[in-house]
Enzyme design. Structure first.
Site, short mmCIF file in Angstrom:
data_model
loop_
_atom_site.label_atom_id
_atom_site.label_comp_id
_atom_site.label_asym_id
_atom_site.label_seq_id
_atom_site.Cartn_x
_atom_site.Cartn_y
_atom_site.Cartn_z
N HIS A 1 4.94 6.06 11.27
CA HIS A 1 4.34 5.84 9.95
C HIS A 1 3.37 7.02 9.75
O HIS A 1 2.15 6.85 9.78
CB HIS A 1 3.62 4.49 9.92
CG HIS A 1 3.32 3.98 8.55
ND1 HIS A 1 3.42 4.76 7.40
CD2 HIS A 1 2.90 2.75 8.13
CE1 HIS A 1 3.08 4.02 6.35
NE2 HIS A 1 2.77 2.80 6.76
N ARG B 1 0.80 -1.22 0.00
CA ARG B 1 0.00 0.00 0.00
C ARG B 1 0.83 1.28 0.00
O ARG B 1 0.62 2.17 -0.82
CB ARG B 1 -0.93 0.03 1.23
CG ARG B 1 -2.15 -0.85 1.11
CD ARG B 1 -2.50 -1.48 2.44
NE ARG B 1 -1.52 -2.49 2.76
CZ ARG B 1 -1.63 -3.76 2.39
NH1 ARG B 1 -2.70 -4.17 1.78
NH2 ARG B 1 -0.67 -4.65 2.65
N THR B 2 1.79 1.38 0.91
CA THR B 2 2.51 2.65 1.06
C THR B 2 3.36 2.93 -0.17
O THR B 2 3.36 4.05 -0.71
CB THR B 2 3.38 2.60 2.33
OG1 THR B 2 2.58 2.10 3.40
CG2 THR B 2 3.91 3.97 2.68
N LYS C 1 26.16 -4.18 -2.07
CA LYS C 1 27.61 -4.27 -2.22
C LYS C 1 28.31 -3.50 -1.11
O LYS C 1 29.51 -3.27 -1.17
CB LYS C 1 28.03 -3.71 -3.58
CG LYS C 1 27.43 -4.41 -4.77
CD LYS C 1 27.91 -3.72 -6.05
CE LYS C 1 26.94 -3.92 -7.18
NZ LYS C 1 27.20 -2.99 -8.29
N ARG D 1 11.46 3.71 3.63
CA ARG D 1 11.01 2.76 4.65
C ARG D 1 12.21 1.92 5.06
O ARG D 1 12.95 1.45 4.20
CB ARG D 1 9.89 1.86 4.13
CG ARG D 1 9.52 0.75 5.11
CD ARG D 1 8.34 -0.07 4.70
NE ARG D 1 7.09 0.67 4.90
CZ ARG D 1 5.88 0.10 4.85
NH1 ARG D 1 5.76 -1.19 4.59
NH2 ARG D 1 4.79 0.82 5.04
N1 CP Z 1 -0.34 -0.11 5.92
C1 CP Z 1 0.86 -0.32 5.33
O1 CP Z 1 1.87 0.32 5.65
O2 CP Z 1 0.84 -1.28 4.36
P1 CP Z 1 2.11 -1.72 3.52
O3 CP Z 1 3.09 -2.38 4.45
O4 CP Z 1 1.60 -2.66 2.47
O5 CP Z 1 2.71 -0.49 2.91
#
Ligand code: CP
Length: 324
Positions: A151, A71-72, A99, A121
């Protein structure tokens, strides 16, 4: 190397505009509200075409995820494209990080290719802040999920979803249920709900998945699902994050579902018009029954849809003020 004693990087420019989005903690409430207003502008029903604008034509966004995401990652990429930006997606596992290149050297390399924003992320919660402290003045850094800590765009999209369905956040009683200890979503969504005036925020978890007492200040704590969601307006279920556990803090999945799974029967403890949320990915039959996840009180699909709108608003806000 990341230094956990460093002062966090400022998220606002001298003129008060948003430069980075690393955390909702300490972000002025008017900024949170402005982001939500702009997100609402970009949120459209699925029956109509997706919102688009040319706000970021000529800008370049790099999406660099070192942890799995559906999603993100996809919604940041769609958001940037729908604003007219060029987007590059760095598969960290296929990049020269393998590397031995450091994250800062990778970022500096991409900056030399005119990247204006990094969406990051990482399992290491200090990485987005570390990168933000090293990039050039016109470059923005956005957290797409940092360890178990932050988040921020998930917190915003959860707040937007609640507001769409309830008309407000002020005065609501909200339960966040499940693996609170390891959840960056729980932390960021709590920060969003608290900033926007929720009356009562509950964290509801088995003792082994509760965070330390110094965290989630002012939240009410419950170690029973039924008591924790009683009379709530919003019930947010969370996945068990086995990948962040050093030792498994729960029994097997069937036993967890028997005590902690949200079923139609258990949901009756909440208000009759309560909404059910889940950031996903969800484990059906572990923390939530399928008929609840797909049922009339579920707003889980709306959370996903709102993710694109929120990320458009955040990219626009951060990149509009930072011309090179
Ligand atoms: N809710 C969320 O962060 O989903 P993903 O890990 O798929 O990005």
């Amino acid at each position: 190397m990341p230094d956990s004693n460093r002062t966090p990087t400022a998220q606002l420019r001298a003129d008060g505009s948003l430069r980075h989005l690393l955390t909702l903690e300490g972000l002025p409430t008017p900024v949170v509200r402005q982001l939500l207003e702009r997100s609402a502008h970009y949120a459209r029903p699925l029956s109509t075409p997706a919102a688009r604008s040319n706000a970021l034509v000529g800008r370049t966004v790099a999406v660099m995820f070192a942890e799995p995401s559906t999603r993100t990652r996809v919604s940041f990429e769609l958001a940037a494209r729908r604003l007219g930006a060029d987007v590059i997606n760095i598969e960290v596992q296929l990049s020269s990080r393998l590397k031995g290149e450091s994250v800062l050297d990778t970022v500096a390399t991409l900056e030399a290719m005119y990247v204006d924003a990094f969406v990051l992320r990482d399992a290491d919660a200090t990485v987005p802040d570390l990168v933000a402290s090293h990039v050039a003045e016109h470059v923005s850094v956005l957290s797409g999920g940092a360890g178990s800590q932050t988040h921020p765009t998930q917190g915003l999209l959860d707040a937007l979803t609640v507001r769409q369905h309830k008309g407000r956040i002020e005065g609501l009683r909200i339960a966040i249920v499940g693996d609170i200890r390891h959840s960056r979503v729980a932390r960021s969504s709590w920060q969003a709900f608290a900033a926007l005036g929720a009356e009562e925020i509950r964290i509801v978890a088995p003792q082994g998945l509760m965070p330390g007492e110094q965290e989630f200040k002012d939240c009410k704590r419950f170690t029973s699902l039924e008591a924790g969601i009683e009379s709530c307006d919003v019930v947010m279920m969370l996945r068990i994050q086995k990948e962040r556990m050093t030792a498994l803090s729960i029994p097997d999945e069937a036993s967890y579902f028997a005590e902690w799974g949200l079923t139609t029967e258990r949901l009756r403890a909440a208000k009759p018009d309560a909404i059910v949320m889940h950031p996903q990915p969800m484990n059906r039959g572990v923390e939530i029954a399928s008929d609840v996840a797909d049922g009339p009180q579920s707003v889980i699909r709306d959370q996903v849809r709102n993710g694109v709108a929120v990320r458009m608003a955040v990219l626009e806000a951060t990149l509009s003020g930072g011309r090179r």
